[in-house]
Design a protein around this motif. Structure first.
Motif, PDB file in Angstrom:
ATOM      1  N   SER A 103      64.758   7.553  68.645  1.00  0.00           N
ATOM      2  CA  SER A 103      64.547   7.619  67.042  1.00  0.00           C
ATOM      3  C   SER A 103      63.227   7.747  66.669  1.00  0.00           C
ATOM      4  O   SER A 103      62.146   7.380  67.692  1.00  0.00           O
ATOM      5  CB  SER A 103      64.812   6.140  66.593  1.00  0.00           C
ATOM      6  N   LEU A 104      62.970   8.194  65.733  1.00  0.00           N
ATOM      7  CA  LEU A 104      61.526   8.296  65.289  1.00  0.00           C
ATOM      8  C   LEU A 104      60.922   7.092  64.642  1.00  0.00           C
ATOM      9  O   LEU A 104      61.669   6.452  64.028  1.00  0.00           O
ATOM     10  CB  LEU A 104      61.590   9.417  64.003  1.00  0.00           C
ATOM     11  N   ARG A 105      59.523   6.868  65.129  1.00  0.00           N
ATOM     12  CA  ARG A 105      58.976   5.815  64.558  1.00  0.00           C
ATOM     13  C   ARG A 105      58.854   5.814  63.074  1.00  0.00           C
ATOM     14  O   ARG A 105      58.595   7.064  62.486  1.00  0.00           O
ATOM     15  CB  ARG A 105      57.821   5.627  65.132  1.00  0.00           C
ATOM     16  N   PRO A 106      59.355   4.972  62.406  1.00  0.00           N
ATOM     17  CA  PRO A 106      59.336   4.901  60.899  1.00  0.00           C
ATOM     18  C   PRO A 106      58.117   5.305  60.181  1.00  0.00           C
ATOM     19  O   PRO A 106      57.946   5.926  59.171  1.00  0.00           O
ATOM     20  CB  PRO A 106      59.735   3.418  60.417  1.00  0.00           C
ATOM     21  N   GLU A 107      56.923   4.880  60.735  1.00  0.00           N
ATOM     22  CA  GLU A 107      55.570   5.051  60.349  1.00  0.00           C
ATOM     23  C   GLU A 107      55.100   6.573  60.364  1.00  0.00           C
ATOM     24  O   GLU A 107      54.030   6.995  60.037  1.00  0.00           O
ATOM     25  CB  GLU A 107      54.630   4.320  60.784  1.00  0.00           C
TER      26      GLU A 107
ATOM     27  N   VAL B 186      55.993  13.944  61.043  1.00  0.00           N
ATOM     28  CA  VAL B 186      56.966  14.912  61.658  1.00  0.00           C
ATOM     29  C   VAL B 186      57.563  15.741  60.572  1.00  0.00           C
ATOM     30  O   VAL B 186      57.468  16.830  60.957  1.00  0.00           O
ATOM     31  CB  VAL B 186      58.188  13.637  62.502  1.00  0.00           C
ATOM     32  N   GLU B 187      57.988  15.380  59.484  1.00  0.00           N
ATOM     33  CA  GLU B 187      58.533  16.273  58.684  1.00  0.00           C
ATOM     34  C   GLU B 187      57.445  17.389  58.426  1.00  0.00           C
ATOM     35  O   GLU B 187      57.757  18.620  58.229  1.00  0.00           O
ATOM     36  CB  GLU B 187      59.270  15.815  57.417  1.00  0.00           C
TER      37      GLU B 187
ATOM     38  N   LEU C 195      61.790  17.079  67.749  1.00  0.00           N
ATOM     39  CA  LEU C 195      61.645  16.077  66.630  1.00  0.00           C
ATOM     40  C   LEU C 195      62.525  16.498  65.405  1.00  0.00           C
ATOM     41  O   LEU C 195      63.060  15.447  64.866  1.00  0.00           O
ATOM     42  CB  LEU C 195      60.336  16.362  66.255  1.00  0.00           C
ATOM     43  N   LYS C 196      62.603  17.829  65.272  1.00  0.00           N
ATOM     44  CA  LYS C 196      63.475  18.305  64.028  1.00  0.00           C
ATOM     45  C   LYS C 196      64.863  17.883  64.294  1.00  0.00           C
ATOM     46  O   LYS C 196      65.555  17.349  63.368  1.00  0.00           O
ATOM     47  CB  LYS C 196      63.437  19.983  64.065  1.00  0.00           C
ATOM     48  N   ASN C 197      65.406  18.071  65.425  1.00  0.00           N
ATOM     49  CA  ASN C 197      66.778  17.757  65.820  1.00  0.00           C
ATOM     50  C   ASN C 197      67.164  16.062  65.532  1.00  0.00           C
ATOM     51  O   ASN C 197      68.031  15.870  65.006  1.00  0.00           O
ATOM     52  CB  ASN C 197      67.439  18.071  67.131  1.00  0.00           C
TER      53      ASN C 197
END
Length: 189
Positions: free
Chosen positions: A145-149, A154-155, A174-176
């Motif tokens: 999962s992506l780190r919320p911070e 990433v976007e 990261l995109k997927n």
């Protein structure tokens, strides 16, 4: 009316005897059914057709670009006439034929083609640590999962793909992951 179909799968390592066993069974199979045998290449068809002739004494009808100029129309005529007990074709020819003509034929797929287009990425521990680890966590369930911070970062990296220092593979991962998380969030709301 029962339209159930049986699927028999012979899955084993190459060279373990799947084709040999099939060749041994052909005489009893063609008594009950008409067989359409699909393989990926003309060369494989040619080789197996010869094995069938030698070992089973049966001469299969081979419909490939090496035996006719108009493969699909020839194959459709053969299927419609329903007179040959064993027909051998390529996966591509089978894909192009009118599927209604397969009614009454037992289909044998050898070396089944992939049914999905899945990307695979080769990351060793060093490349993972240098590219993805700063932005992702791996849970106890082994899911990333992506780190919320880092979601906004990433976007931004995904949107400005050409100017990113990350590889195309890392950006795809990261995109997927981000798209999966967004889909999951939408489902929960």
């Amino acid at each position: 009316m029962n339209n159930s179909k049986k699927i028999h799968i012979a899955e084993a390592l190459p060279g373990s005897g799947k084709s040999t066993k099939f060749i041994e069974m052909i005489p009893s199979l063609i008594v009950k059914s008409k067989l359409l045998y699909a393989m990926p290449t003309n060369a494989l068809i040619k080789e197996l057709a010869l094995d069938i002739q030698v070992r089973a004494g049966i001469n299969p009808l081979v419909v490939t670009s090496e035996t006719t100029d108009h493969v699909v129309s020839r194959l459709e005529n053969v299927l419609a006439s329903n007179t040959s007990p064993l027909v051998m074709v390529t996966h591509e020819a089978l894909r192009r034929v009118d599927p209604r003509l397969l009614d009454g034929w037992e289909l044998v797929m050898d070396e089944v083609p992939s049914v999905s287009d899945c990307k695979g990425y080769l990351f060793d521990s060093v490349s993972y640590a240098g590219s993805l680890a700063p932005y992702m966590t791996i849970g106890d369930d082994k899911k990333a999962s992506l780190r919320p911070e880092h979601v906004a970062l990433v976007e931004t990296m995904i949107k400005s793909r050409e100017s990113s220092a990350l590889s195309a593979s890392a950006l795809d991962v990261l995109k997927n992951r981000r798209l999966q998380e967004l889909s999951a969030t939408r489902l929960l709301n």
